[in-house]
Every structure is written in C-alpha cells, then in structure tokens.
Motif scaffolding. Sequence first.
Motif, short mmCIF file in Angstrom:
data_model
loop_
_atom_site.label_atom_id
_atom_site.label_comp_id
_atom_site.label_asym_id
_atom_site.label_seq_id
_atom_site.Cartn_x
_atom_site.Cartn_y
_atom_site.Cartn_z
N THR A 8 0.83 -1.21 0.00
CA THR A 8 0.00 0.00 0.00
C THR A 8 0.86 1.26 0.00
OG1 THR A 8 -0.14 -0.04 2.41
CG2 THR A 8 -1.92 -1.14 1.19
N THR A 9 2.17 1.09 -0.04
CA THR A 9 3.07 2.23 -0.09
C THR A 9 3.09 2.83 -1.49
OG1 THR A 9 4.48 1.27 1.62
CG2 THR A 9 5.47 2.99 0.25
N VAL A 10 3.01 4.15 -1.55
CA VAL A 10 3.14 4.87 -2.82
C VAL A 10 4.54 5.45 -2.86
CG1 VAL A 10 2.30 6.80 -4.19
CG2 VAL A 10 0.68 5.40 -2.87
N ASN A 11 5.27 5.15 -3.94
CA ASN A 11 6.64 5.64 -4.10
C ASN A 11 6.67 6.76 -5.13
OD1 ASN A 11 8.20 3.59 -2.47
ND2 ASN A 11 7.08 2.26 -3.86
N VAL A 12 7.27 7.89 -4.75
CA VAL A 12 7.43 9.03 -5.65
C VAL A 12 8.90 9.42 -5.63
CG1 VAL A 12 6.82 11.45 -6.07
CG2 VAL A 12 5.07 9.85 -5.23
N ARG A 13 9.49 9.61 -6.82
CA ARG A 13 10.88 10.04 -6.89
C ARG A 13 10.95 11.53 -7.19
NH1 ARG A 13 15.21 7.10 -7.44
NH2 ARG A 13 14.10 5.35 -8.41
N TYR A 14 11.72 12.25 -6.40
CA TYR A 14 12.03 13.65 -6.66
C TYR A 14 13.52 13.75 -6.93
CZ TYR A 14 7.81 16.34 -5.33
OH TYR A 14 6.58 16.92 -5.28
N MET A 15 13.87 14.38 -8.03
CA MET A 15 15.26 14.70 -8.30
C MET A 15 15.59 15.93 -7.46
SD MET A 15 15.89 12.27 -10.36
CE MET A 15 17.63 12.69 -10.57
N VAL A 16 16.72 15.90 -6.77
CA VAL A 16 17.13 17.01 -5.91
C VAL A 16 18.57 17.38 -6.22
CG1 VAL A 16 15.48 16.41 -4.08
CG2 VAL A 16 17.81 15.50 -3.98
N LEU B 261 14.56 10.58 -2.72
CA LEU B 261 15.29 11.82 -2.99
C LEU B 261 16.58 11.45 -3.73
CD1 LEU B 261 14.78 13.31 0.57
CD2 LEU B 261 13.46 13.84 -1.50
N SER B 262 16.60 11.69 -5.03
CA SER B 262 17.71 11.26 -5.88
C SER B 262 18.55 12.44 -6.32
CB SER B 262 17.16 10.52 -7.10
OG SER B 262 16.48 9.36 -6.69
N GLY B 263 19.83 12.40 -5.98
CA GLY B 263 20.75 13.47 -6.35
C GLY B 263 21.34 13.25 -7.74
N PRO B 264 22.14 14.22 -8.20
CA PRO B 264 22.74 14.14 -9.54
C PRO B 264 23.62 12.92 -9.75
CG PRO B 264 22.97 16.35 -8.65
CD PRO B 264 22.43 15.48 -7.53
N THR B 265 24.20 12.35 -8.66
CA THR B 265 25.09 11.19 -8.81
C THR B 265 24.34 9.86 -8.67
OG1 THR B 265 25.70 11.20 -6.46
CG2 THR B 265 27.08 12.49 -7.98
N SER B 266 23.03 9.89 -8.49
CA SER B 266 22.25 8.65 -8.38
C SER B 266 22.07 8.03 -9.75
CB SER B 266 20.88 8.94 -7.76
OG SER B 266 20.08 9.67 -8.66
N SER B 267 21.67 6.77 -9.78
CA SER B 267 21.40 6.13 -11.08
C SER B 267 20.25 6.83 -11.79
CB SER B 267 21.12 4.64 -10.90
OG SER B 267 20.01 4.45 -10.04
N ALA B 268 19.26 7.35 -11.04
CA ALA B 268 18.14 8.07 -11.65
C ALA B 268 18.58 9.41 -12.25
CB ALA B 268 17.05 8.32 -10.62
N GLY B 269 19.75 9.90 -11.86
CA GLY B 269 20.26 11.17 -12.36
C GLY B 269 21.14 11.04 -13.59
N ARG B 270 21.32 9.82 -14.07
CA ARG B 270 22.17 9.62 -15.25
C ARG B 270 21.53 10.22 -16.49
NH1 ARG B 270 23.42 3.41 -13.77
NH2 ARG B 270 24.91 3.84 -12.11
N PRO B 271 22.33 10.70 -17.41
CA PRO B 271 21.78 11.29 -18.64
C PRO B 271 20.98 10.29 -19.46
CG PRO B 271 24.14 11.72 -18.47
CD PRO B 271 23.79 10.75 -17.39
N MET B 272 20.00 10.80 -20.15
CA MET B 272 19.22 10.00 -21.09
C MET B 272 20.05 9.79 -22.37
SD MET B 272 16.30 9.41 -19.60
CE MET B 272 17.20 9.29 -18.05
N PRO B 273 19.64 8.88 -23.25
CA PRO B 273 20.41 8.65 -24.47
C PRO B 273 20.64 9.92 -25.30
CG PRO B 273 18.84 6.88 -24.17
CD PRO B 273 18.55 7.92 -23.11
N ASP B 274 19.72 10.88 -25.23
CA ASP B 274 19.89 12.12 -25.99
C ASP B 274 20.75 13.15 -25.26
OD1 ASP B 274 18.23 13.12 -23.99
OD2 ASP B 274 16.63 13.72 -25.37
#
Length: 127
Positions: free
Chosen positions: A3-11, A49-62
Amino acid sequence: MSTTVNVRYMVNDVEEALTWYTKHLGFTQLSNNAPAFADVTRGALRLLLSGPTSSAGRPMPDGERPGPGGWNRIHLIVEDIAAEVARLRAAGVSFRNDIVTGPGGSQILLVDPSGNLVELFQPAKAR
C-alpha cells in the motif's frame, strides 16, 4: 501488494532535501546514501530523494539530464492550512503562492530546496 506509494524527486543536494522534508513536513528518514540518494516516509508515501550522482540522475540517451522542478507535486492533506502556513513561514520555508480556496478546499504550494513543489491541501468542510 504493497500500500506504499513511491514518488521520486530529483534534488540538487540529498542532505539538504533530507533535512528539509524531515524538519518541516514530518517525514521520517528510511535511509541516507548521500550524496546520491535518501528516502523518507510519511504515512503511505515513500519519497525517494535522488541526487545528480544517483542512477536516476544519469543522462538520457539524448544527453538530457533528469533534474528537479516542474509542476508535478506531492499532495499532503492538513487539518489547518493557515496554522501550517504560519509555522512553515516562520521556519523560513519558501512558498510559490498564497492560499487559494475553491469548492473542494484550500491549497498552497511550497518549494523544497531544489525547486520541487509540495502542495498542502485542507479539504472543505462537509455542509
């Protein structure tokens, strides 16, 4: 099923965001892997809370890099919006607007240290 809702914020700064959410909005820290990542919880909401060095902060293919901001936001229900706004203003929290009231209730937007929006909402009283 969870029942947990997960939301990612880039910070921009994980430590700063972690402190802000726990100090001002009553979130509880789950983990702290700064500078890359931390997560906090409030009720059924887990905020990643994902910072610039997290895997979620990696650049997209473009080449575009994920970043904070935008108009999507978490929506927190409060009992007394005026009291919450007064408490948060006294603590130096930044707001995007003043309280707006409509048929469903009252709302206001505050801004976390990276520019992400958080909406406080007080539902209208049933008549």
